[in-house]
Design a protein around this motif. Structure first.
Motif, short mmCIF file in Angstrom:
data_model
loop_
_atom_site.label_atom_id
_atom_site.label_comp_id
_atom_site.label_asym_id
_atom_site.label_seq_id
_atom_site.Cartn_x
_atom_site.Cartn_y
_atom_site.Cartn_z
N VAL A 1 0.84 -1.25 -0.17
CA VAL A 1 -0.10 -0.09 0.05
C VAL A 1 1.10 1.25 0.25
O VAL A 1 0.61 2.40 -0.61
CB VAL A 1 -1.25 0.08 1.07
N GLN A 2 1.89 1.26 0.82
CA GLN A 2 2.70 2.32 0.75
C GLN A 2 3.49 2.53 -0.63
O GLN A 2 3.67 3.82 -1.06
CB GLN A 2 3.96 2.25 1.83
N GLY A 3 3.90 1.50 -0.95
CA GLY A 3 4.47 1.72 -2.55
C GLY A 3 3.70 2.10 -3.45
O GLY A 3 4.09 2.90 -4.27
N HIS A 4 2.22 1.70 -3.28
CA HIS A 4 1.30 2.19 -4.53
C HIS A 4 0.97 3.61 -4.04
O HIS A 4 0.90 4.48 -5.16
CB HIS A 4 0.16 1.46 -4.26
N GLN A 5 1.15 4.00 -2.71
CA GLN A 5 0.78 5.37 -2.51
C GLN A 5 1.72 6.32 -2.90
O GLN A 5 1.60 7.47 -3.68
CB GLN A 5 0.37 5.55 -1.11
N ASN A 6 3.13 6.01 -2.72
CA ASN A 6 4.34 6.66 -3.20
C ASN A 6 4.82 6.58 -4.49
O ASN A 6 5.71 7.12 -5.05
CB ASN A 6 5.58 6.39 -2.16
N GLU A 7 4.02 5.88 -5.37
CA GLU A 7 4.22 5.42 -6.68
C GLU A 7 5.69 4.81 -6.98
O GLU A 7 6.52 5.19 -7.64
CB GLU A 7 3.88 6.51 -7.59
N ASP A 8 5.92 3.98 -5.87
CA ASP A 8 7.34 3.20 -5.93
C ASP A 8 7.32 2.00 -6.19
O ASP A 8 6.75 1.00 -5.40
CB ASP A 8 8.29 3.57 -4.70
N ALA A 9 7.54 1.39 -7.50
CA ALA A 9 7.17 0.19 -7.96
C ALA A 9 7.95 -0.89 -7.04
O ALA A 9 7.81 -2.01 -6.86
CB ALA A 9 7.55 0.20 -9.42
N ARG A 10 9.29 -0.18 -6.85
CA ARG A 10 10.11 -1.29 -5.91
C ARG A 10 9.60 -1.60 -4.62
O ARG A 10 9.67 -2.89 -4.15
CB ARG A 10 11.62 -0.76 -5.87
N GLU A 11 9.10 -0.72 -3.83
CA GLU A 11 8.70 -0.96 -2.61
C GLU A 11 7.29 -1.78 -2.67
O GLU A 11 7.08 -2.69 -2.03
CB GLU A 11 8.33 0.39 -1.94
N ARG A 12 6.82 -1.54 -3.71
CA ARG A 12 5.30 -2.36 -3.97
C ARG A 12 5.50 -3.85 -4.21
O ARG A 12 5.11 -4.62 -3.75
CB ARG A 12 4.49 -1.80 -5.06
N ASN A 13 6.57 -3.91 -5.40
CA ASN A 13 7.18 -5.23 -5.57
C ASN A 13 7.76 -6.11 -4.71
O ASN A 13 7.52 -7.32 -4.25
CB ASN A 13 8.01 -5.41 -6.79
N GLY A 14 8.41 -5.31 -3.48
CA GLY A 14 9.19 -5.91 -2.49
C GLY A 14 7.89 -6.31 -1.46
O GLY A 14 7.97 -7.58 -0.92
#
Length: 120
Positions: A82-95
């Motif tokens: 959710v944080q990765g999606h909100q921050n538009e950070d694909a790496r965090e979302r994929n992690g």
């Protein structure tokens, strides 16, 4: 200045990876300990003994392990998605998605191991 930011981000990602590995190691050691204890208990019972209590105990312990995997692995990974999606950070979302997959495999493994432990 930009080199300092790169080093700081790299250190944070290394620390994050180390924390994830520590969690995975913790969960794996709990599962291994439970498996070893259950196996030792199974071999200690004489043939023909009533083992329904032991099977119930194994079932309860496995549900506790599943809950621990859920709270230690899956929920933080879901928060990471959710944080990765909100921050538009694909790496965090994929992690986070990888963390959910690992937790799912670990929970699935508990379902596979439980009948093996109960069959002794």
């Amino acid at each position: 200045m930009s080199n300092i930011k790169k080093v700081t981000k790299k250190n944070k990602s290394i620390k994050s990876a180390v924390k994830k590995m520590q969690k995975i190691t913790f969960v794996a050691s709990i599962i291994a300990t439970i498996m070893i204890m259950s196996t030792m208990t199974a071999f200690a019972t004489p043939s023909g003994a009533n083992t329904t209590t032991m099977n119930s105990l194994i079932g309860i312990v496995m549900w506790v392990v599943r809950g621990a995997i859920l709270f230690i692995g899956a929920i933080p990974a879901l928060i990471k998605v959710v944080q990765g999606h909100q921050n538009e950070d694909a790496r965090e979302r994929n992690g986070g998605l990888v963390g959910i997959a690992i937790a799912g495999v670990a929970i699935g493994a508990t379902f596979a191991v439980e009948p093996l432990l109960s069959s002794f």
